[in-house]
Structures are given as C-alpha cells and as structure tokens.
Design an enzyme around this catalytic site. Structure first.
Site, PDB file in Angstrom:
ATOM      1  N   ALA A 110      -7.999   2.221   3.909  1.00 17.61           N
ATOM      2  CA  ALA A 110      -9.036   1.225   4.165  1.00 17.61           C
ATOM      3  C   ALA A 110      -8.375  -0.145   4.072  1.00 17.61           C
ATOM      4  O   ALA A 110      -7.331  -0.289   3.423  1.00 17.61           O
ATOM      5  CB  ALA A 110     -10.137   1.358   3.132  1.00 17.61           C
ATOM      6  N   GLY A 134      -7.786   5.907   2.950  1.00 24.60           N
ATOM      7  CA  GLY A 134      -8.798   6.144   3.991  1.00 24.60           C
ATOM      8  C   GLY A 134      -8.198   6.692   5.278  1.00 24.60           C
ATOM      9  O   GLY A 134      -8.874   7.389   6.033  1.00 24.60           O
ATOM     10  N   GLU A 156      -7.949  10.245   4.703  1.00 31.04           N
ATOM     11  CA  GLU A 156      -9.332  10.763   4.685  1.00 31.04           C
ATOM     12  C   GLU A 156      -9.871  10.927   6.111  1.00 31.04           C
ATOM     13  O   GLU A 156     -10.562  11.899   6.417  1.00 31.04           O
ATOM     14  CB  GLU A 156     -10.217   9.822   3.859  1.00 31.04           C
ATOM     15  CG  GLU A 156      -9.801   9.812   2.395  1.00 31.04           C
ATOM     16  CD  GLU A 156     -10.602   8.825   1.579  1.00 31.04           C
ATOM     17  OE1 GLU A 156     -10.290   7.618   1.625  1.00 31.04           O
ATOM     18  OE2 GLU A 156     -11.548   9.249   0.913  1.00 31.04           O
ATOM     19  N   GLU A 201      -5.217   5.601  -3.867  1.00 30.52           N
ATOM     20  CA  GLU A 201      -6.296   4.719  -4.338  1.00 30.52           C
ATOM     21  C   GLU A 201      -6.235   4.451  -5.841  1.00 30.52           C
ATOM     22  O   GLU A 201      -6.615   3.388  -6.317  1.00 30.52           O
ATOM     23  CB  GLU A 201      -7.676   5.315  -3.994  1.00 30.52           C
ATOM     24  CG  GLU A 201      -8.071   5.174  -2.524  1.00 30.52           C
ATOM     25  CD  GLU A 201      -7.628   6.318  -1.653  1.00 30.52           C
ATOM     26  OE1 GLU A 201      -6.717   7.074  -2.062  1.00 30.52           O
ATOM     27  OE2 GLU A 201      -8.183   6.480  -0.550  1.00 30.52           O
TER      28      GLU A 201
HETATM   29  N1  CAA Z   1      -5.006  -2.778   3.911  1.00 36.10           N
HETATM   30  C1  CAA Z   1      -4.690  -3.977   4.413  1.00 36.10           C
HETATM   31  N2  CAA Z   1      -3.436  -4.332   4.797  1.00 36.10           N
HETATM   32  C2  CAA Z   1      -2.482  -3.401   4.692  1.00 36.10           C
HETATM   33  C3  CAA Z   1      -2.747  -2.101   4.200  1.00 36.10           C
HETATM   34  C4  CAA Z   1      -4.086  -1.805   3.795  1.00 36.10           C
HETATM   35  N3  CAA Z   1      -4.437  -0.599   3.358  1.00 36.10           N
HETATM   36  N4  CAA Z   1      -1.586  -1.399   4.196  1.00 36.10           N
HETATM   37  C5  CAA Z   1      -0.647  -2.220   4.680  1.00 36.10           C
HETATM   38  N5  CAA Z   1      -1.182  -3.426   4.981  1.00 36.10           N
HETATM   39  C6  CAA Z   1      -0.501  -4.599   5.535  1.00 36.10           C
HETATM   40  C7  CAA Z   1       0.380  -5.253   4.487  1.00 36.10           C
HETATM   41  O1  CAA Z   1      -0.383  -6.099   3.649  1.00 36.10           O
HETATM   42  C8  CAA Z   1       1.355  -6.013   5.367  1.00 36.10           C
HETATM   43  O2  CAA Z   1       0.719  -7.174   5.844  1.00 36.10           O
HETATM   44  P1  CAA Z   1       1.552  -8.573   5.930  1.00 36.10           P
HETATM   45  O3  CAA Z   1       2.651  -8.308   6.901  1.00 36.10           O
HETATM   46  O4  CAA Z   1       0.519  -9.542   6.445  1.00 36.10           O
HETATM   47  O5  CAA Z   1       2.053  -8.852   4.553  1.00 36.10           O
HETATM   48  C9  CAA Z   1       1.548  -5.071   6.542  1.00 36.10           C
HETATM   49  O6  CAA Z   1       0.429  -4.196   6.539  1.00 36.10           O
HETATM   50  C10 CAA Z   1       2.799  -4.224   6.443  1.00 36.10           C
HETATM   51  O7  CAA Z   1       2.773  -3.559   5.176  1.00 36.10           O
HETATM   52  P2  CAA Z   1       3.981  -3.616   4.130  1.00 36.10           P
HETATM   53  O8  CAA Z   1       4.742  -4.881   4.258  1.00 36.10           O
HETATM   54  O9  CAA Z   1       3.417  -3.296   2.774  1.00 36.10           O
HETATM   55  O10 CAA Z   1       4.876  -2.406   4.667  1.00 36.10           O
HETATM   56  P3  CAA Z   1       5.879  -1.506   3.834  1.00 36.10           P
HETATM   57  O11 CAA Z   1       6.627  -0.710   4.835  1.00 36.10           O
HETATM   58  O12 CAA Z   1       6.658  -2.315   2.862  1.00 36.10           O
HETATM   59  O13 CAA Z   1       4.930  -0.532   2.969  1.00 36.10           O
HETATM   60  C11 CAA Z   1       3.069   0.960   2.617  1.00 36.10           C
HETATM   61  C12 CAA Z   1       4.137   0.420   3.619  1.00 36.10           C
HETATM   62  C13 CAA Z   1       3.766   1.787   1.540  1.00 36.10           C
HETATM   63  C14 CAA Z   1       2.147   1.867   3.435  1.00 36.10           C
HETATM   64  C15 CAA Z   1       2.287  -0.204   1.999  1.00 36.10           C
HETATM   65  O14 CAA Z   1       1.851  -1.077   3.023  1.00 36.10           O
HETATM   66  C16 CAA Z   1       1.099   0.199   1.203  1.00 36.10           C
HETATM   67  O15 CAA Z   1       1.243   0.662   0.083  1.00 36.10           O
HETATM   68  N6  CAA Z   1      -0.128  -0.006   1.741  1.00 36.10           N
HETATM   69  C17 CAA Z   1      -1.375   0.237   1.049  1.00 36.10           C
HETATM   70  C18 CAA Z   1      -1.669   1.738   0.971  1.00 36.10           C
HETATM   71  C19 CAA Z   1      -2.939   1.977   0.176  1.00 36.10           C
HETATM   72  O16 CAA Z   1      -3.050   1.654  -0.983  1.00 36.10           O
HETATM   73  N7  CAA Z   1      -3.954   2.597   0.838  1.00 36.10           N
HETATM   74  C20 CAA Z   1      -5.211   2.887   0.227  1.00 36.10           C
HETATM   75  C21 CAA Z   1      -6.204   1.805   0.575  1.00 36.10           C
HETATM   76  S1  CAA Z   1      -7.701   1.924  -0.355  1.00 36.10           S
HETATM   77  C22 CAA Z   1      -8.637   3.064   0.451  1.00 36.10           C
HETATM   78  O17 CAA Z   1      -8.229   3.641   1.453  1.00 36.10           O
HETATM   79  C23 CAA Z   1      -9.983   3.286  -0.150  1.00 36.10           C
HETATM   80  C24 CAA Z   1     -10.817   4.337   0.464  1.00 36.10           C
HETATM   81  O18 CAA Z   1     -10.578   5.520   0.273  1.00 36.10           O
HETATM   82  C25 CAA Z   1     -12.006   3.985   1.204  1.00 36.10           C
END
Ligand code: CAA
Length: 258
Positions: free
Chosen positions: A66, A111, A114, A134
């Site tokens: 998400a 998400g 999911e 999460e």
């Molecule tokens: N939401 C918003 N932005 C996101 C994102 C997310 N879930 N995942 C990645 N991005 C964005 C980053 O902020 C970054 O943006 P900027 O370039 O503007 O800084 C861009 O995408 C590239 O990401 P990274 O620089 O972090 O890339 P990386 O290769 O270093 O890492 C990753 C990749 C390990 C996937 C890392 O991006 C990450 O950990 N992302 C979040 C994953 C996460 O926690 N997902 C769960 C979300 S909560 C959810 O899903 C709740 C639900 O069940 C409803």
C-alpha cells in the site's frame, strides 16, 4: 483511462498494469479504485474475455505495498475504511468468474502480495520477492493478507513470515506454493496457461473458481454444493458439447470458435 492502471486487451486476455514505477507500483487509493472499477463493471466491455492478468510496470516491482505516504494523517476510522475498501476490491478479484493471474516481476510486498494472493494464480520471475513487511511499520496487513497467506502456505510458515517480516525469494515462494510457477518470462508463462484454460468450458471454469473459494466459508457444505453444481452442469449446453465432443471424437467447441 486511468494513468495509474493501464488496461490492454489481446486475444481474450485483459492485462491490468499498475503504472507507478517511481513508487515501485505502490497501491494508492487511485490504483485500488481503478482495479475495483474494472472488476465491478469495467470488464463488461470486453467480449469473449477468457482471463485477466495483473502485473506491475517495469521489472523492479509488481507492487511494494500500500502507498505508505497516504498513511500519516489517517485517523482510526479512515484507516479501517481504507482496509475495508481494499478488501472489497480484493474479494471481487478472488470471486471473479474468470481466472485472474498475477504476473510478478520483482517485489510483491505488503498490499502488493495481498493483491497477488487474491488472484487465482501467481507466476513470478526469478527475481520475485514476496513478503508481508507490515509489522516493520507497526501494522498488520490490511487487505486480508494474514488469512490468504495462512491458507496458501499454512499457519506455521505464515506466522513466521509475518512476525519476522521475512521476504521469500522466488524459489522458496515456489516451494511453499505461494507462487504457482517461476519463469524468466512470467508473462509468456501466464499466457501459455491461459491457452490451456481456453480449451475448457467457461461455465465450468467459473464454477471451479466458486467451489475452491467456498471451502473457506465455514457454514457452506462445499461437498454437497459440489454435487449440486455437478448436477446443474450435467444438463447444461456446455457439458452436452463437452462430453458430446468426446463421444464423437472431436474437439469441444465451447466458445463458438475453431
Ligand atoms: N509506499 C510508498 N512509496 C514506496 C513504497 C510504498 N509501499 N515502497 C517503495 N516506495 C518508494 C520509495 O519511497 C522510493 O521513493 P523515492 O524515490 O521518492 O524516495 C521509491 O519507491 C523506490 O524505493 P526505494 O528507494 O526504497 O527502493 P529500494 O530498492 O532501496 O528498496 C524496497 C525496495 C525494499 C521494496 C523498499 O522500497 C521498501 O521496503 N518499501 C516498502 C515496503 C513495505 O513496507 N510495504 C508494505 C506497505 S504497508 C501495506 O501494504 C499495508 C496493507 O497491507 C494495506
């Protein structure tokens, strides 16, 4: 057409492509509602539809979860509502009458996983990484991830993945049954699967989807329900064509095409 969700059609296959590569295809409200629109009514404009593929733009991510940038100002009611609205959309995928296949290149997290788990099958590339991180945000999955992951890989592995935040690589995800297949060209693999699906009766396919979903509904006697469906199908035009073709030693023609 939505800019965050490309929709294309070819030979009875509609492909939905999440188009937010700069945010690793994170699922913001607009992506979720565009997917919801397609599965509630948008699909109706495609005649002779056989299957739907969902993928993410680019090679790096199917969807990295998400969109976390939408979280920070949410109050409790708004967060609950966000979860419920997403679940409704994902349930509409799971209950869709045609096969829906997730084509996963790179990350399918939170998400994003999911969404993939709500699809009927998942085909990953060799770089696919699947997890529910999460808890690292102090949250739990909001789109039925705990339930679907437990159904798919069993409680012990699901709970371990949840509470450690473990990300499965493609081979482990395949071994656990989280991914159906891994392939260097997952899109081609998905299309090959659809070519096999095309040979079968469309009503029977929709009933098979319904029956495999029904086993998770506690108060439905799926075993008896299967017999009811079997009876209904036996007298259908589709089955008459199916077993008629077998007896006449010819190919069944379920879709009025050669
Ligand atoms: N939401 C918003 N932005 C996101 C994102 C997310 N879930 N995942 C990645 N991005 C964005 C980053 O902020 C970054 O943006 P900027 O370039 O503007 O800084 C861009 O995408 C590239 O990401 P990274 O620089 O972090 O890339 P990386 O290769 O270093 O890492 C990753 C990749 C390990 C996937 C890392 O991006 C990450 O950990 N992302 C979040 C994953 C996460 O926690 N997902 C769960 C979300 S909560 C959810 O899903 C709740 C639900 O069940 C409803």
């Amino acid at each position: 057409m939505s800019e965050v969700l490309f929709i294309s059609e070819s030979e009875g296959i509609v492909t939905l492509t999440i188009n937010r590569p700069k945010a690793l295809n994170a699922l913001n409200k607009e992506v979720i509602s565009s997917i919801g629109d397609f599965f509630s009514s948008g699909y109706k404009k495609y005649t002779n539809l056989v299957a739907v593929l969902i993928t993410g733009y680019g090679d790096k991510a199917f969807a990295a979860g998400a969109d976390i940038t939408e979280f920070k100002d949410l109050n409790k009611e708004q967060a609950t509502d966000l979860s419920l609205r997403g679940k409704k959309v994902f349930d509409s995928i799971e209950n869709f009458h045609l096969p829906v296949i997730a084509v996963i290149k790179g990350y399918a997290l939170g998400g994003g996983l999911e969404l993939a788990m709500a699809c009927h099958m998942r085909i990953g590339d060799l770089q696919a990484k699947c997890g529910l991180p999460e808890l690292s945000l102090g949250l739990v999955p909001g789109y039925s991830g705990t339930i679907r992951l437990t159904h798919l890989i069993g409680k012990a592995k699901a709970l371990e993945a949840l509470i450690t935040g473990h990300m499965f690589n493609s081979e482990d995800a395949l071994r656990l049954g989280l991914l159906n297949h891994i392939d260097e060209s997952p899109m081609e693999r998905a299309k090959h699967i659809v070519s096999k699906i095309k040979r079968n009766g469309p009503i029977a396919i929709s009933k098979a989807i319904e029956l495999t979903n029904t086993i998770y509904i506690p108060d439905v006697d799926t075993d008896n329900y299967e017999s009811q469906i079997f009876g209904e199908l036996m007298v259908s035009e589709e089955a008459k064509e199916g077993f008629g073709a077998f007896l006449e030693k010819r190919k069944a023609n379920f879709r009025n095409k050669n």
